[in-house]
Design a protein around this motif. Structure first.
Motif, short mmCIF file in Angstrom:
data_model
loop_
_atom_site.label_atom_id
_atom_site.label_comp_id
_atom_site.label_asym_id
_atom_site.label_seq_id
_atom_site.Cartn_x
_atom_site.Cartn_y
_atom_site.Cartn_z
N THR A 186 35.71 22.45 139.26
CA THR A 186 34.51 21.62 139.10
C THR A 186 33.27 22.44 138.80
O THR A 186 32.31 21.92 138.24
CB THR A 186 34.26 20.74 140.34
OG1 THR A 186 34.14 21.58 141.49
CG2 THR A 186 35.36 19.72 140.54
N ARG B 99 42.59 22.49 131.36
CA ARG B 99 42.55 21.11 131.85
C ARG B 99 43.64 20.27 131.19
O ARG B 99 44.36 19.52 131.85
CB ARG B 99 41.18 20.49 131.58
CG ARG B 99 41.07 19.09 132.20
CD ARG B 99 39.91 18.33 131.68
NE ARG B 99 40.08 18.14 130.26
CZ ARG B 99 39.18 17.59 129.48
NH1 ARG B 99 38.04 17.20 129.99
NH2 ARG B 99 39.39 17.42 128.21
N PHE C 189 30.30 20.84 130.23
CA PHE C 189 30.71 19.64 129.49
C PHE C 189 29.51 18.77 129.12
O PHE C 189 28.59 18.60 129.91
CB PHE C 189 31.68 18.80 130.33
CG PHE C 189 33.02 19.43 130.51
CD1 PHE C 189 34.07 19.11 129.67
CD2 PHE C 189 33.25 20.35 131.53
CE1 PHE C 189 35.32 19.69 129.84
CE2 PHE C 189 34.49 20.93 131.70
CZ PHE C 189 35.53 20.60 130.86
N TYR D 110 42.01 20.97 140.10
CA TYR D 110 40.86 20.30 139.47
C TYR D 110 39.60 20.56 140.30
O TYR D 110 38.53 20.83 139.76
CB TYR D 110 41.09 18.80 139.35
CG TYR D 110 42.02 18.36 138.25
CD1 TYR D 110 41.90 18.86 136.95
CD2 TYR D 110 43.00 17.43 138.49
CE1 TYR D 110 42.74 18.45 135.94
CE2 TYR D 110 43.87 17.01 137.48
CZ TYR D 110 43.73 17.53 136.21
OH TYR D 110 44.56 17.12 135.22
N ASN E 100 32.06 22.14 135.27
CA ASN E 100 31.60 20.85 134.73
C ASN E 100 30.25 20.97 134.05
O ASN E 100 29.92 20.19 133.17
CB ASN E 100 31.54 19.80 135.84
CG ASN E 100 32.91 19.31 136.24
OD1 ASN E 100 33.89 19.53 135.53
ND2 ASN E 100 33.00 18.67 137.39
N LYS F 201 30.07 13.42 131.11
CA LYS F 201 30.50 13.42 132.51
C LYS F 201 31.93 12.91 132.67
O LYS F 201 32.65 13.35 133.55
CB LYS F 201 29.54 12.56 133.34
CG LYS F 201 29.78 12.66 134.82
CD LYS F 201 28.72 11.94 135.62
CE LYS F 201 28.97 12.12 137.10
NZ LYS F 201 27.92 11.55 137.92
N GLU F 202 32.38 11.99 131.81
CA GLU F 202 33.73 11.44 131.94
C GLU F 202 34.82 12.47 131.63
O GLU F 202 35.99 12.23 131.89
CB GLU F 202 33.92 10.19 131.06
CG GLU F 202 33.75 10.41 129.57
CD GLU F 202 32.32 10.20 129.08
OE1 GLU F 202 32.13 10.24 127.86
OE2 GLU F 202 31.41 10.02 129.91
N GLN F 203 34.44 13.64 131.14
CA GLN F 203 35.42 14.69 130.85
C GLN F 203 35.40 15.80 131.91
O GLN F 203 36.08 16.79 131.77
CB GLN F 203 35.15 15.26 129.45
CG GLN F 203 35.42 14.23 128.39
CD GLN F 203 34.89 14.61 127.02
OE1 GLN F 203 33.83 15.22 126.90
NE2 GLN F 203 35.63 14.24 126.01
N TRP F 204 34.65 15.60 132.96
CA TRP F 204 34.55 16.58 134.03
C TRP F 204 35.86 16.70 134.81
O TRP F 204 36.67 15.78 134.85
CB TRP F 204 33.47 16.17 135.03
CG TRP F 204 32.07 16.44 134.56
CD1 TRP F 204 31.66 16.82 133.32
CD2 TRP F 204 30.88 16.31 135.33
NE1 TRP F 204 30.30 16.94 133.27
CE2 TRP F 204 29.79 16.63 134.51
CE3 TRP F 204 30.65 15.95 136.65
CZ2 TRP F 204 28.49 16.62 134.96
CZ3 TRP F 204 29.34 15.94 137.10
CH2 TRP F 204 28.28 16.27 136.27
N PHE F 205 36.00 17.83 135.50
CA PHE F 205 37.07 18.00 136.47
C PHE F 205 36.69 17.21 137.71
O PHE F 205 35.51 17.19 138.11
CB PHE F 205 37.22 19.48 136.87
CG PHE F 205 37.76 20.34 135.79
CD1 PHE F 205 39.10 20.34 135.46
CD2 PHE F 205 36.91 21.19 135.07
CE1 PHE F 205 39.61 21.16 134.48
CE2 PHE F 205 37.40 22.01 134.07
CZ PHE F 205 38.75 21.99 133.77
N VAL F 206 37.67 16.57 138.35
CA VAL F 206 37.43 15.83 139.57
C VAL F 206 38.51 16.24 140.58
O VAL F 206 39.69 16.13 140.30
CB VAL F 206 37.49 14.31 139.34
CG1 VAL F 206 37.26 13.56 140.64
CG2 VAL F 206 36.45 13.89 138.30
#
Length: 178
Positions: A159, A123, A165, A155, A162, A168-173
């Motif tokens: 996902t 990432r 992790f 990305y 995810n 949540k703000e560090q997840w793949f989007v």
């Protein structure tokens, strides 16, 4: 160490905040980007600072464009450093088992923390690639957009991970909507 002589790009060690790089110089303070805690404003005479590699020695105050150049330099310098990303609690000290279809073959067991570290490194490297594309002077805007779309799709493909992790703000989007 004479704190008044340090300039943008100087690598520092702070006893509380860890390693960092000066990204801005003010009259009595430095703006320092620390790897683990982000940007902090620190007094030039702070006894907790120790310079590692002094660069751009001087007492000048930098302009916005100089700061932008310094930030790009910092991103390139620290490009191999990964963000401290916590693994979800339920996976701590867990293992991942890769079982071949052929039951006569031995399965492979991998610590989830090792696998997670590889995902985070991937990432971070995608982010650096994205920054390099955006900062390229050799690519047209159309070429940048086309390459950005591939990164976004990467990305999206990631996902699935995810779930590993903690935050949540560090997840793949990936692409949203469609």
């Amino acid at each position: 160490m004479d704190q008044l002589l340090l300039g943008i790009g100087t690598r520092l060690q702070h006893t509380q905040h860890g390693p960092g790089v000066i990204v801005g110089v003010k009259y009595a303070t430095y703006l320092i980007s620390f790897i683990h805690v982000g940007i902090k404003e620190i007094d030039k005479n702070d006894a907790h600072l120790e310079d590692i590699i002094p660069e751009n020695v001087g007492v000048e105050i930098e302009t916005h464009s100089d700061v932008e150049k310094s930030l790009l330099k910092i991103l390139q310098f620290w490009g191999g450093i990964t963000e401290n990303v916590p693994l979800g609690e339920k996976w701590t000290q867990g293992t991942m088992l890769l079982q071949p279809f052929d039951k006569s073959l031995k399965p492979k067991e991998i610590p989830i923390s090792d696998f997670f570290h590889k995902i985070v490194m991937l990432r971070d490297r995608l982010r650096v690639l994205e920054q390099n594309i955006n900062g390229s002077k050799n690519l047209s805007d159309e070429e940048k957009v086309n390459l950005q779309q591939y990164i976004t799709r990467c990305y999206g493909s990631l996902t699935t991970f995810n779930v590993l992790f903690k935050n949540k703000e560090q997840w793949f989007v990936g692409e949203k909507g469609a």
